[in-house]
Design a protein around this motif. Structure first.
Motif, short mmCIF file in Angstrom:
data_model
loop_
_atom_site.label_atom_id
_atom_site.label_comp_id
_atom_site.label_asym_id
_atom_site.label_seq_id
_atom_site.Cartn_x
_atom_site.Cartn_y
_atom_site.Cartn_z
N GLU A 21 0.83 -1.20 0.00
CA GLU A 21 0.00 0.00 0.00
C GLU A 21 0.87 1.26 0.00
O GLU A 21 0.61 2.20 -0.76
CB GLU A 21 -0.96 -0.02 1.19
CG GLU A 21 -2.04 -1.08 1.03
CD GLU A 21 -3.06 -1.04 2.14
OE1 GLU A 21 -3.58 0.05 2.44
OE2 GLU A 21 -3.35 -2.11 2.69
N GLU A 54 -4.96 -11.57 -0.79
CA GLU A 54 -5.94 -10.66 -0.17
C GLU A 54 -5.30 -9.30 0.06
O GLU A 54 -5.90 -8.26 -0.21
CB GLU A 54 -6.43 -11.22 1.17
CG GLU A 54 -7.34 -12.41 1.07
CD GLU A 54 -8.78 -12.03 0.80
OE1 GLU A 54 -9.11 -10.82 0.74
OE2 GLU A 54 -9.59 -12.95 0.62
N GLN A 55 -4.06 -9.30 0.56
CA GLN A 55 -3.33 -8.06 0.80
C GLN A 55 -3.14 -7.30 -0.52
O GLN A 55 -3.31 -6.08 -0.57
CB GLN A 55 -1.98 -8.36 1.44
CG GLN A 55 -1.16 -7.15 1.76
CD GLN A 55 0.20 -7.51 2.35
OE1 GLN A 55 0.49 -8.67 2.64
NE2 GLN A 55 1.03 -6.52 2.52
N CYS A 56 -2.82 -8.02 -1.57
CA CYS A 56 -2.65 -7.40 -2.89
C CYS A 56 -3.96 -6.78 -3.37
O CYS A 56 -3.97 -5.65 -3.87
CB CYS A 56 -2.15 -8.43 -3.90
SG CYS A 56 -0.44 -8.96 -3.63
N ALA A 57 -5.05 -7.52 -3.22
CA ALA A 57 -6.36 -7.01 -3.64
C ALA A 57 -6.71 -5.75 -2.86
O ALA A 57 -7.17 -4.76 -3.44
CB ALA A 57 -7.43 -8.09 -3.46
N LYS A 58 -6.49 -5.76 -1.57
CA LYS A 58 -6.77 -4.61 -0.72
C LYS A 58 -5.95 -3.39 -1.14
O LYS A 58 -6.42 -2.26 -1.11
CB LYS A 58 -6.50 -4.95 0.74
CG LYS A 58 -6.79 -3.83 1.69
CD LYS A 58 -6.48 -4.22 3.12
CE LYS A 58 -6.65 -3.01 4.03
NZ LYS A 58 -6.03 -3.22 5.31
N ALA A 59 -4.71 -3.62 -1.56
CA ALA A 59 -3.82 -2.53 -1.96
C ALA A 59 -4.16 -1.97 -3.34
O ALA A 59 -3.66 -0.93 -3.72
CB ALA A 59 -2.37 -3.01 -1.94
N GLY A 60 -4.99 -2.69 -4.10
CA GLY A 60 -5.37 -2.22 -5.43
C GLY A 60 -4.51 -2.78 -6.54
O GLY A 60 -4.48 -2.23 -7.64
#
Length: 92
Positions: A21, A54-60
């Protein structure tokens, strides 16, 4: 940012903090400073890890590429099956 349309960070070791992020905010700032649209980010992961995805998806992150390296040839099908089950979860 004079070159490139996309950023491809490679994370072979998923035990470290990826700082995605923060890094993506910096990339967006640099793109804006250069008068460009934000660059897409494709993260290359060294393993199939749902929590990191999931972390990647959350970061965009635009997409994840997974380096599937089976320990034995017999493991290929199970790795592909596991990855295929995650596709609907992370598809836009």
């Amino acid at each position: 940012m004079e070159y490139g349309d996309e950023w491809f960070p490679w994370f072979p070791d998923l035990t470290i903090d990826l700082h995605l992020e923060e890094d993506m905010r910096e990339l967006a700032r640099l793109c804006a400073e250069a008068g460009r649209e934000p660059a897409r980010v494709t993260v290359v992961l060294g393993a199939l890890d749902e929590a990191v995805m999931e972390q990647c998806a959350k970061a965009g992150v635009y997409r994840c590429a997974i380096a599937l390296v089976p320990r034995r040839p017999a493991d290929v099908d199970s790795l592909l099956d596991r990855g295929a089950r995650l596709v609907p979860q992370f598809s836009a």
